[in-house]
Design an enzyme around this catalytic site. Structure first.
Site, PDB file in Angstrom:
ATOM      1  N   ASP A  48      17.929 -45.369  58.469  1.00  0.00           N
ATOM      2  CA  ASP A  48      18.168 -46.140  59.530  1.00  0.00           C
ATOM      3  C   ASP A  48      17.668 -47.548  59.604  1.00  0.00           C
ATOM      4  O   ASP A  48      18.627 -48.523  60.051  1.00  0.00           O
ATOM      5  CB  ASP A  48      17.022 -45.345  60.584  1.00  0.00           C
ATOM      6  CG  ASP A  48      17.144 -45.664  62.178  1.00  0.00           C
ATOM      7  OD1 ASP A  48      18.063 -46.440  62.409  1.00  0.00           O
ATOM      8  OD2 ASP A  48      16.156 -45.391  62.865  1.00  0.00           O
ATOM      9  N   ILE A  78      25.010 -45.763  52.054  1.00  0.00           N
ATOM     10  CA  ILE A  78      25.979 -45.432  53.081  1.00  0.00           C
ATOM     11  C   ILE A  78      26.474 -46.733  53.918  1.00  0.00           C
ATOM     12  O   ILE A  78      27.524 -46.852  54.387  1.00  0.00           O
ATOM     13  CB  ILE A  78      25.179 -44.322  53.832  1.00  0.00           C
ATOM     14  CG1 ILE A  78      26.515 -43.611  54.538  1.00  0.00           C
ATOM     15  CG2 ILE A  78      24.339 -44.959  54.829  1.00  0.00           C
ATOM     16  CD1 ILE A  78      25.976 -42.316  55.128  1.00  0.00           C
ATOM     17  N   TYR A  99      11.262 -37.389  57.053  1.00  0.00           N
ATOM     18  CA  TYR A  99      11.044 -35.999  57.838  1.00  0.00           C
ATOM     19  C   TYR A  99      10.630 -35.077  57.087  1.00  0.00           C
ATOM     20  O   TYR A  99      10.449 -33.843  57.541  1.00  0.00           O
ATOM     21  CB  TYR A  99      12.166 -35.658  58.777  1.00  0.00           C
ATOM     22  CG  TYR A  99      12.322 -36.762  60.134  1.00  0.00           C
ATOM     23  CD1 TYR A  99      11.160 -37.645  60.293  1.00  0.00           C
ATOM     24  CD2 TYR A  99      13.163 -36.769  61.058  1.00  0.00           C
ATOM     25  CE1 TYR A  99      11.263 -38.513  61.577  1.00  0.00           C
ATOM     26  CE2 TYR A  99      13.362 -37.385  62.207  1.00  0.00           C
ATOM     27  CZ  TYR A  99      12.223 -38.119  62.387  1.00  0.00           C
ATOM     28  OH  TYR A  99      12.339 -39.009  63.682  1.00  0.00           O
ATOM     29  N   SER A 156      17.275 -35.913  57.417  1.00  0.00           N
ATOM     30  CA  SER A 156      15.842 -35.353  57.465  1.00  0.00           C
ATOM     31  C   SER A 156      15.116 -35.191  56.094  1.00  0.00           C
ATOM     32  O   SER A 156      13.958 -34.898  55.885  1.00  0.00           O
ATOM     33  CB  SER A 156      15.686 -33.929  58.007  1.00  0.00           C
ATOM     34  OG  SER A 156      15.751 -34.008  59.520  1.00  0.00           O
ATOM     35  N   THR A 157      15.846 -35.429  55.096  1.00  0.00           N
ATOM     36  CA  THR A 157      15.267 -35.171  53.555  1.00  0.00           C
ATOM     37  C   THR A 157      14.187 -36.405  53.196  1.00  0.00           C
ATOM     38  O   THR A 157      13.725 -36.414  52.048  1.00  0.00           O
ATOM     39  CB  THR A 157      16.353 -34.798  52.784  1.00  0.00           C
ATOM     40  OG1 THR A 157      17.049 -36.038  52.454  1.00  0.00           O
ATOM     41  CG2 THR A 157      17.233 -33.745  53.021  1.00  0.00           C
ATOM     42  N   GLY A 158      14.091 -37.379  54.007  1.00  0.00           N
ATOM     43  CA  GLY A 158      13.321 -38.452  53.457  1.00  0.00           C
ATOM     44  C   GLY A 158      11.942 -38.477  54.155  1.00  0.00           C
ATOM     45  O   GLY A 158      11.119 -37.648  53.872  1.00  0.00           O
TER      46      GLY A 158
HETATM   47  N1  AR6 Z   1      22.342 -44.948  51.887  1.00  0.00           N
HETATM   48  C1  AR6 Z   1      22.293 -43.407  51.848  1.00  0.00           C
HETATM   49  N2  AR6 Z   1      21.136 -42.793  52.053  1.00  0.00           N
HETATM   50  C2  AR6 Z   1      19.952 -43.230  52.029  1.00  0.00           C
HETATM   51  C3  AR6 Z   1      20.022 -45.001  52.371  1.00  0.00           C
HETATM   52  C4  AR6 Z   1      21.026 -45.660  52.149  1.00  0.00           C
HETATM   53  N3  AR6 Z   1      21.074 -46.911  52.361  1.00  0.00           N
HETATM   54  N4  AR6 Z   1      18.443 -44.946  52.381  1.00  0.00           N
HETATM   55  C5  AR6 Z   1      17.857 -44.114  52.499  1.00  0.00           C
HETATM   56  N5  AR6 Z   1      18.745 -42.880  52.298  1.00  0.00           N
HETATM   57  P1  AR6 Z   1      15.390 -41.192  55.905  1.00  0.00           P
HETATM   58  P2  AR6 Z   1      14.910 -38.935  57.646  1.00  0.00           P
HETATM   59  C6  AR6 Z   1      18.410 -41.600  52.003  1.00  0.00           C
HETATM   60  O1  AR6 Z   1      13.907 -41.180  55.446  1.00  0.00           O
HETATM   61  O2  AR6 Z   1      14.173 -37.949  56.646  1.00  0.00           O
HETATM   62  C7  AR6 Z   1      13.631 -43.398  59.934  1.00  0.00           C
HETATM   63  O3  AR6 Z   1      12.554 -44.172  59.995  1.00  0.00           O
HETATM   64  C8  AR6 Z   1      17.013 -41.125  51.707  1.00  0.00           C
HETATM   65  O4  AR6 Z   1      17.011 -41.151  50.248  1.00  0.00           O
HETATM   66  O5  AR6 Z   1      15.938 -42.250  55.947  1.00  0.00           O
HETATM   67  O6  AR6 Z   1      15.885 -38.030  58.477  1.00  0.00           O
HETATM   68  C9  AR6 Z   1      14.183 -42.992  61.331  1.00  0.00           C
HETATM   69  O7  AR6 Z   1      13.838 -44.059  61.999  1.00  0.00           O
HETATM   70  C10 AR6 Z   1      17.184 -39.642  52.217  1.00  0.00           C
HETATM   71  O8  AR6 Z   1      17.825 -38.853  51.058  1.00  0.00           O
HETATM   72  O9  AR6 Z   1      15.577 -40.213  57.177  1.00  0.00           O
HETATM   73  C11 AR6 Z   1      13.458 -41.922  61.494  1.00  0.00           C
HETATM   74  O10 AR6 Z   1      12.208 -41.898  62.206  1.00  0.00           O
HETATM   75  C12 AR6 Z   1      17.859 -39.733  53.530  1.00  0.00           C
HETATM   76  O11 AR6 Z   1      18.625 -40.977  53.206  1.00  0.00           O
HETATM   77  C13 AR6 Z   1      12.895 -41.125  60.293  1.00  0.00           C
HETATM   78  O12 AR6 Z   1      13.157 -42.227  59.270  1.00  0.00           O
HETATM   79  C14 AR6 Z   1      17.345 -39.560  54.652  1.00  0.00           C
HETATM   80  O13 AR6 Z   1      16.040 -40.129  54.569  1.00  0.00           O
HETATM   81  C15 AR6 Z   1      13.825 -40.214  59.931  1.00  0.00           C
HETATM   82  O14 AR6 Z   1      13.826 -39.595  58.760  1.00  0.00           O
END
Ligand code: AR6
Length: 165
Positions: free
Chosen positions: A31, A8, A118, A114-116
């Site tokens: 993030d 992204i 969280y 939220s799918t990573g």
């Molecule tokens: N581009 C697109 N999608 C991505 C990328 C990227 N560069 N990197 C990861 N994803 P997550 P959450 C996907 O864990 O579950 C952080 O520490 C990933 O594969 O990033 O909402 C925050 O500070 C998954 O499908 O976010 C919070 O503490 C999606 O992004 C916590 O993680 C979300 O995964 C939030 O957890």
């Protein structure tokens, strides 16, 4: 509305959405990637925002990103699905879209909030994401991209989009 596979932080849209935590001070996953790509000025702006509650959203500039803005939202931590997770997740999408409309933006890209870390199950989260956005763009036409990090996630989003057509 479309789903693509990719990073992204590379998308040149009006706003990318960050799956942040309530501190808005950075973290892992998407993030961490957004803060790294945007550079330290994003962190400095985020520090002024005073955090963000689950289901709400705040907007900043995009700094070194190709995206003009970052909309930071805080998804729910998955707790089995009985603690209002679905409504909170839908609110993340709605409030992010509200900010895009308020700022006269026309294109926005979402990660799978939220799918990573969280732990929200991807099938359920994708269904909520697509349904919420489909409902929203009926009233406010926006160019929405779902940016999937894995091939599996892209397949799930595409199946979900197909049910809405
Ligand atoms: N581009 C697109 N999608 C991505 C990328 C990227 N560069 N990197 C990861 N994803 P997550 P959450 C996907 O864990 O579950 C952080 O520490 C990933 O594969 O990033 O909402 C925050 O500070 C998954 O499908 O976010 C919070 O503490 C999606 O992004 C916590 O993680 C979300 O995964 C939030 O957890």
């Amino acid at each position: 509305m479309k789903a693509v596979r990719g990073d992204i932080t590379k998308l040149a849209v009006d706003a990318i959405v960050n799956a942040a935590n309530s501190s808005l001070l950075g973290g892992g996953g998407v993030d961490g990637a957004i803060h790294r790509a945007a550079g330290p000025d994003l962190f400095f702006e985020c520090r002024l925002l005073g955090g963000c509650k689950t289901g709400e959203a705040k907007i900043t500039k995009g700094y070194k990103l190709p995206a003009k803005h970052v909309i930071h939202t805080v998804g729910p931590v998955w707790n089995g699905g009985t603690r209002g997770e679905a409504e909170k997740l839908a609110n993340c999408y709605r409030h992010s879209l509200d900010l895009a409309v308020e700022h006269s933006l026309t294109s926005i890209a979402f990660p799978a909030i939220s799918t990573g870390i969280y732990g929200y199950p991807i099938e359920e989260a994708a269904a909520i994401a697509v349904r919420t956005v489909v409902d929203y763009v009926r009233e406010y036409p926006l160019d929405v991209t779902f940016c999937c990090f894995s091939a599996k996630d892209l397949e799930i989003y595409q199946a979900e989009l197909a049910t809405e057509e």
